[in-house]
Write a protein that holds these residues in place. Sequence first.
Motif, short mmCIF file in Angstrom:
data_model
loop_
_atom_site.label_atom_id
_atom_site.label_comp_id
_atom_site.label_asym_id
_atom_site.label_seq_id
_atom_site.Cartn_x
_atom_site.Cartn_y
_atom_site.Cartn_z
N PHE B 319 0.82 -1.21 0.00
CA PHE B 319 0.00 0.00 0.00
C PHE B 319 0.86 1.26 0.00
CE2 PHE B 319 -3.72 -2.59 0.71
CZ PHE B 319 -4.66 -1.87 0.00
N TYR B 354 -4.08 2.18 -6.17
CA TYR B 354 -4.98 1.88 -5.05
C TYR B 354 -6.01 0.84 -5.49
CZ TYR B 354 -7.65 3.16 -0.81
OH TYR B 354 -8.28 3.15 0.40
N LEU B 357 -4.63 -2.58 -6.04
CA LEU B 357 -4.41 -3.34 -4.81
C LEU B 357 -5.73 -3.74 -4.17
CD1 LEU B 357 -1.50 -1.25 -3.30
CD2 LEU B 357 -1.35 -3.56 -4.23
N TYR B 376 1.47 1.40 6.93
CA TYR B 376 0.85 1.11 5.64
C TYR B 376 -0.54 1.71 5.53
CZ TYR B 376 4.54 -2.34 6.22
OH TYR B 376 5.73 -2.96 6.49
N THR B 377 -1.02 2.37 6.62
CA THR B 377 -2.36 2.96 6.54
C THR B 377 -2.32 4.39 6.04
OG1 THR B 377 -2.24 3.79 8.80
CG2 THR B 377 -3.10 1.57 8.50
N MET B 380 -3.43 5.19 2.44
CA MET B 380 -4.88 5.23 2.24
C MET B 380 -5.42 6.59 2.61
SD MET B 380 -6.43 1.73 3.66
CE MET B 380 -5.97 0.15 3.01
#
Lengths: 490, 490, 490
Positions: B319, B354, B357, B376-377, B380
């Motif tokens: 991500f 995005y 994935l 990894y957040t 987003m």
Amino acid sequence: MPSTPAGNHSSNAKKVVANGKFPSHPEGPLRNPAINGLKDKRFDTFKTWSGKLERQISNLRGKNREDTHDSNPQENIEVETLPVDRYFDALQGPELDTLRPSEEIILPEDKQWPFLLRYPISSFGICLGVSSQAIMWKALATSTSTKFLHISPDVNLALWCISVALVVIVSSIYFLKVIFYFEAVRREYYHPIRINFFFAPWIALLFLALGVPPSISEKLHAALWYILMFPIFCLELKIYGQWMSGGKRRLSKVANPSNHLSVVGNFVGALLGASMGLKEGPIFFFAIGLAHYMVLFVTLYQRLPTNETLPKELHPVFFLFVAAPSVASMAWANIQGSFDYGSRIAYFIAMFLYFSLAVRINFFRGFRFSLAWWAYTFPMTGAAIATIRYSNVVTNVVTKCLTVILCVTATLTVTALLVTTIIHAFVLRNLFPNDIAIAISQGKPKTTRRWFHRRSGSSDTTIKHIEHYLKFADSEEKDIEASNESAGKV
Amino acid sequence: MPSTPAGNHSSNAKKVVANGKFPSHPEGPLRNPAINGLKDKRFDTFKTWSGKLERQISNLRGKNREDTHDSNPQENIEVETLPVDRYFDALQGPELDTLRPSEEIILPEDKQWPFLLRYPISSFGICLGVSSQAIMWKALATSTSTKFLHISPDVNLALWCISVALVVIVSSIYFLKVIFYFEAVRREYYHPIRINFFFAPWIALLFLALGVPPSISEKLHAALWYILMFPIFCLELKIYGQWMSGGKRRLSKVANPSNHLSVVGNFVGALLGASMGLKEGPIFFFAIGLAHYMVLFVTLYQRLPTNETLPKELHPVFFLFVAAPSVASMAWANIQGSFDYGSRIAYFIAMFLYFSLAVRINFFRGFRFSLAWWAYTFPMTGAAIATIRYSNVVTNVVTKCLTVILCVTATLTVTALLVTTIIHAFVLRNLFPNDIAIAISQGKPKTTRRWFHRRSGSSDTTIKHIEHYLKFADSEEKDIEASNESAGKV
Amino acid sequence: MPSTPAGNHSSNAKKVVANGKFPSHPEGPLRNPAINGLKDKRFDTFKTWSGKLERQISNLRGKNREDTHDSNPQENIEVETLPVDRYFDALQGPELDTLRPSEEIILPEDKQWPFLLRYPISSFGICLGVSSQAIMWKALATSTSTKFLHISPDVNLALWCISVALVVIVSSIYFLKVIFYFEAVRREYYHPIRINFFFAPWIALLFLALGVPPSISEKLHAALWYILMFPIFCLELKIYGQWMSGGKRRLSKVANPSNHLSVVGNFVGALLGASMGLKEGPIFFFAIGLAHYMVLFVTLYQRLPTNETLPKELHPVFFLFVAAPSVASMAWANIQGSFDYGSRIAYFIAMFLYFSLAVRINFFRGFRFSLAWWAYTFPMTGAAIATIRYSNVVTNVVTKCLTVILCVTATLTVTALLVTTIIHAFVLRNLFPNDIAIAISQGKPKTTRRWFHRRSGSSDTTIKHIEHYLKFADSEEKDIEASNESAGKV
């Protein structure tokens, strides 16, 4: 595959030991002392007028070839194009100009060769270094942001005249080499690193055109640009085509910072063309340069293990990294008409790379000086010129300081190199050592590249087989050499 | 290389069997149960105050080191910089934090280590996750396109205060680790994956500056930007230099999505700088970011087989791919003054990645939770913020829906991760497991990495040789392990 | 690993010799002549209605399957998804459509298969070639810079009608293949080269929309664009995801110029969308295309040795290099509203690549004709159309000449290919040869890929081991084959 008696093999093994790369024989292959007795004849294969014609002419020139019938096989080798593999196999070092211990050369190692044979294409690097300085001093004298330095345009004039003289001298000598030792030129042309230096003469001419003092000429004729770009375009068709069309010269194999020389010509040409007022031509070369610079930048940054010629550690050649973005920023500014965001991005990339190398300056020590170093100075000068351009747009104390620092650094580096060159030329008298890179032999020496041996044992045949099947390990040679060392200790 | 008697070898072979990676010994190397008897002394090598000083101090602290003369060699190892090869050799897994079966660690495996030793640099990921949420809620509260949601600015204020608290707490604890276990910090710094997380503290500070609630400060001082960017710049000089200058940390070896952390800082810095009204500084970092992002993007997409640390399959770390283009689109919009085509290209690349994935969400299951997941957040959240920016320019029902969906997804993900973290921290009590990655031994265990053995036979010497010469196969370890398994069945 | 008696092994070794790839057996594995006796039943595995249903239906269709109980094992193989490795292992050649000598296919080699089984997805290349010509003649008829040629719009109308007819015919037949031989379609879909041709039908439809004659429709409905782009978007999610998410289809393994087909769709879509007046959608696809084209361009130019499907030498497929930048330049011009510097950079890159290939025309000889060649003609046409666009902006005698030359070249190439196709179709009657690529067997033939053997000796066990441990050399197969040959001579 008949099973041969062990005794046969052990004698083979001994030969391997005798000629191989084992620590116990670090001095390389044994050389026949009788070779020393042969005089100049060995250079004949490199002479343009070889073969029958050559013999007649050399007779005319007074050379008596009484022993053309001797048994030296290398003299009689018909000189063909060397496959690029041979260069990788026979040479090492970041400039691929040092002979591997297991290899032999076809010219006498123990005496100095004729001057022209020792005169490499990289000599044009001097022209690059000095003529880029001429451009820098022109920019210093004419830019608004550097008015406060009160640089006289005469510096530019003097440096430009020296550059012209240098280009004429260096070109003339190399032209003689082309005439008298065409085979040597051909071998430089096929050398995977040297080929990039064939761009240097044309880039030097572009530099001369860029640095022409205002007092001499205000405006150059557009035809000049087309004439200068034509050989660059042809060389690029050749070299980029080799990268793409595969074979042994594909990019994943030959990538080396000196490839920047083959890319930077596009940007220098775009810069010159745009400053002459041309439009489409400069964009054309800028586009080619951009596409191939991108490929090269990524490839060099990745440091693929297949890049056989990439120096393992840092080396002065890495300064070529700075050249392309520096010149590209100016070229784009000239094409676009202003030092816009695009130019700044290129300029800042150059600055970061420069700084990134500068803080690692300690790693750049202990290398053997060579004329190629001159080629590595023009990126510094290029960065200094780009900084002058940038400081014209963003004028403040920081950019002025940066300009002064970079110009001083570039000038000092060129001066230091000049002094070193003079010392090597007149004091040490080794400015032009024997150019090993062009004298590698056609084929592999018979007994090299066996990287292990055995004394005795019942599994000789097995070993032979393993030798065969392990050959694909060639590309992993480093590891194998390490293995060799440990094998030696067992 | 004398031919040693076979009996000698077969005993060697047995040792290989006993300690090797064979299926019959899946539990890894035998460990001396006596080790368990040694108490805390084993952690001493990681303590900052080791050596003579350390002994004096530890005596003062009441620790009685009566058996410093014991025969345990590992304790007496002088701790030097671990070569990066050791990390690749000793560890595995997408985050390179699992010990290979053949390896031993130098800290006791069977007990919990001191808290600071188990506290990894990746804890700063929590700060990234929460502070990026603060920015998102600030954007939701202030953007014209999200007015219809009626978000209160208090959410931003609350999240920002929590973020500040988190940054203070996480930094303080890590600062204690620096003081008391400097060797452990050093080993994290040399870890090829962990090094990227050393960017996280500075990015978190940049996020705090970006997310500062309007009620607290309207305008930050420019000096703050220079202070925050300085450590990022230094780290980049270090890391990008390692990529380029070769050695064992070259990009074709260490490329891993976590490298995005070392690139995204440039864009975050450019975004902050441009939103503060700076001009040249942001473009400088944008340029560096662009050049290195391009290299990284191509390298990661290619999935070179030499990339030793790249997860074979998808992993949450992927991500991070979304982070750089998301932030870059906003940074460019701020530099340029409008969300122009350049920004949109970056934004759409982020969206495609995005989405690419997201449709593979099934592949992201079954991974062991680790604190690194927090890092990894923020991509987003970054994508959600970029979408808010985009919807300000292209306001229609589709972009509004997209904004809501991405914001909800990001918030839900962070919430889910928060819950998971709390469960691991207070219920399972395994939020900070022993950090194997920092405890690998200095040298290879003597008997590992022999990947085949023999019982008996007359060709022992041969086998020894083959073992030596096949060592170059290291890089193909996967295949070898497969071979081992089949060998085990023969 | 018990030490088995040597006799046992030597019989094994003999089998290796008998079936291996040794020069003494160049005709490949021995084939059972009895196989020839089996009639059409072998095609059943590829039929959609296989299994129980199939038997009933085939009974209805009058086929008497009296010997389903026979001992032919291949017929009873349950057809599962072939791993991509099998394609690399079993096939060779630049289009990966020739069987390696050691492999067997599961369909009869000695007779012609049913037409649908021989009908490959690459047939859509014809549609690409002809419909792009329709666009070119439309541009010639409507551009201001080509007014002097007085091209009638009827040429465009005629070609467009032919294109529509071709698309309908080719699609219908392939649709029949989907219905009746779904397994064959599935095998094409999993074929690492063929998969790229699944973009061809949609690109052909986009071409039809771009080339629609003004007399038929002035303005297409925007919904059409969304409908056409949806399957392209889905395919891209699939394929780019495979590149990134690793496994055996990662880019460093499958990179091949035919991947350009999977990238060029983005630019064609962006071009169509922008010419329809859409804004965000075209930029979206342009961004995706740009990012992935960059990755692909660098990867293909590098020629990584891991790219298993990249032709070693030049091949018509290389003309696909020209497609993406040609179309991208037009797409960007339409998005931006003018043929600006960005468009020119893309256009000039296309021109350089075109020229770079054109001067190497000598290397493009001696290839076996295949329908896929049609796909390699549309880049030429694309370059010609881009040149028409460019000559509208830069109108002078050079650009006019270039336009005429490129248009004539493109038309001649298409005509030549048309004639060749007609000759192959009606004279030689081999336009659709057996499509070996879809008929490879599920597993490796038992005795292949043993690349060395022994006669006798005491170190048999050793050899067995070596065989095991050298298996990682698979990826270096070329070198090994070379070794084999030299081994054969020992």
